[in-house]
Write an enzyme that holds these catalytic residues in place. Structure first.
Site, PDB file in Angstrom:
ATOM      1  CG  HIS A  44     -13.197  -0.658  31.612  1.00  0.00           C
ATOM      2  ND1 HIS A  44     -13.558  -0.015  32.769  1.00  0.00           N
ATOM      3  CD2 HIS A  44     -11.892  -0.368  31.396  1.00  0.00           C
ATOM      4  CE1 HIS A  44     -12.511   0.662  33.226  1.00  0.00           C
ATOM      5  NE2 HIS A  44     -11.485   0.459  32.413  1.00  0.00           N
ATOM      6  CB  SER A  49     -32.054 -26.810  26.416  1.00  0.00           C
ATOM      7  OG  SER A  49     -33.442 -26.529  26.396  1.00  0.00           O
ATOM      8  CE  LYS A  72     -28.855 -22.549  25.151  1.00  0.00           C
ATOM      9  NZ  LYS A  72     -29.801 -22.247  26.214  1.00  0.00           N
ATOM     10  CD  GLU A 107     -24.647 -21.564  32.850  1.00  0.00           C
ATOM     11  OE1 GLU A 107     -25.603 -20.775  32.814  1.00  0.00           O
ATOM     12  OE2 GLU A 107     -24.663 -22.683  32.315  1.00  0.00           O
TER      13      GLU A 107
END
Ligand code: ARG
Length: 466
Positions: free
Chosen positions: A164, A285, A291, A298
């Protein structure tokens, strides 16, 4: 709209029964060459085999067969060299037929004897699917090798396992990494099964009723690398199950990559800090100089949407089509090719990302808190014959007390332990060491060091046998 165009001398595989050529709007909607062009190596291979089979069936003279096969080789070289389709090439089969006429003249007109684009396209698509699945299988295997290598370096790294998405119990980094290995192992079984399902040869089925020329189908199948021949010509030209199998198997890989990706995206965040993404597999970025983004992961996370969409597109295309070939099936290739292409791009990118990860063992270990060994504490009471239900409740009261005091369970005084259960002695606190928790899990498939060593050896073995 103008009526049918006057009949032109274009190279078409049909049209004799019409007084004029097709309307440009029909021609446009009917054209599939932009999608099916990539079938060309397989169409050439099956055409060469068909030419030989026609010789065997005494439809072609030996010399004609040889001319045809040489011509088909030349056509292959021309296409590989950049020969492009022209407007009148409806599909890849028409293109190859036109170029073959170009190369060897009128004798080319005998190649299409006893076959139809219906058995042809089904055969070429199966050959392509087998080839693509081989490449996906190799890519999955390469990724599994990376997992094994990373697992080997993490056999003594301790980290939380989550259920969970809550800290649950300590495991080794190797155990976590291998969890992803076995998911891919199941994918390889499914991909191999899909490859086998593609390995049934439709050629010889003709348009729908079977070829009227007695070509030796088993021999043809062997020559083309099929393991068997289709049993029913109606079924053979209308069957796209092998594509569904391939799409489902590839979707499974995507699902598993997405789950690995989500683990790593979380672990790579500053909040977790378990891993750092390598420079070559991080993107920056345009605005925020700090970044380090895991783009490949992704995209792995989003990939099941695309794969599932492709799978559903094909399911819906096939649904309700009457038996035999239907032009609907022309739309089978786009989803199949898209899934193959996307997967073949994804696998090396994910492999590179995992290969270049830097694990932060201290952060992993620091994330293991005392309460994660609550089960071990309860198990220790069970070893003194307390029922698990009572043990669970005793440890529960300790957990509650620690939570209220805002401390780790190990910082509670001995008196709290004794109050929670009279059998909690001096040594109870030892149960809260993660190393001990791991050592208690030498059950096969568990996270104990020896069990994981066996698991790792089994993983390596399965890469050798499959
Ligand atoms: N381009 C077609 C396809 O992909 C080839 C088969 C066409 N057959 C036919 N009878 N029109 O399905």
């Amino acid at each position: 709209m103008p009526a049918r165009k006057p009949k032109k001398q274009t190279h078409a595989l049909w049209g004799g029964r019409f007084s004029s050529g097709p309307h440009p709007a029909l021609e446009a909607v009917n054209r599939s060459i932009d999608v099916d062009f990539r079938l060309w190596p397989f169409d050439i291979a099956l055409s060469k085999a068909w030419a030989r089979a026609l010789v065997g069936a005494r439809v072609l003279k030996r010399a004609e067969g040889a001319t045809m096969r040489r011509g088909l080789d030349r056509v292959g070289r021309r296409i590989a060299g950049g020969a492009k389709p022209i407007r009148s090439d409806e599909d890849v089969h028409t293109l190859i037929d036109r170029l073959l006429h170009d190369e060897i003249g009128e004798v080319a007109s005998r190649l299409h004897t006893g076959r139809s684009r219906n058995d042809q396209v089904a055969t070429a698509s199966r050959l392509l699917t087998m080839d693509a699945l081989d490449r996906v299988l190799a890519g999955v295997r390469d990724l599994q090798k990376v997992y094994v290598a990373r697992a080997s370096g993490l056999t003594d790294a301790i980290m939380p396992a989550y259920t969970h998405m809550q800290r649950a119990q300590p495991v080794t980094g190797a155990h976590w990494m291998l969890a992803h290995f076995w998911a891919l192992e199941r994918d390889r079984v499914r991909l191999a099964a899909a490859r086998r399902s593609a390995g049934v040869m439709p050629l010889g089925s003709g348009a729908v009723a079977g070829s009227a020329f007695r070509v030796n189908r088993p021999r043809l199948a062997r020559e083309l690398g099929f393991h068997s021949i289709s049993a029913n010509s109606i079924d053979a030209v209308g069957d796209r199950d092998f594509m569904l199998d391939a799409l489902f198997a590839i979707s499974g890989v995507a699902l598993h990559l997405s789950r690995l990706a989500e683990d790593l995206i979380l672990y790579g965040s500053s909040e977790f800090g378990f891993v750092r993404f390598g420079d070559a597999f991080s993107t920056g970025s345009s605005m925020m100089p700090q970044k380090r983004n895991p783009d490949a992961l992704e995209l792995a996370r989003s990939s099941p949407a695309r794969m599932g969409g492709n799978l559903f597109a094909l399911l819906a295309t096939i649904k309700g089509t009457p038996s035999g070939y239907n032009k609907d099936f022309q739309d089978d290739k786009r989803p199949l090719f898209d899934a193959i292409d996307a997967m073949l791009l994804l696998l090396p990118a994910v492999a590179g990302t995992v290969r270049t990860l830097k694990f932060n063992r201290k952060r992993m270990r620091d994330a293991v808190s005392g309460s994660m060994m609550a089960t071990d504490l309860a198990d220790s009471l069970v070893r003194s014959r307390v029922t698990f239900r009572d043990a669970h409740s005793a440890v529960g009261s300790l957990v509650r007390e620690a939570e209220n005091a805002g401390v780790d369970i190990g910082s509670l005084p001995d008196s709290s332990f004794r109050a929670a259960h009279p059998l909690f002695g001096k040594r109870a606190r030892r149960e809260l060491e993660p190393e001990r928790s791991l050592a208690n899990r030498e059950i096969p498939g568990g996270t104990g060091a020896r069990a994981v060593a066996v698991q790792l050896a089994n993983a390596k073995r399965s890469l050798r046998v499959r």
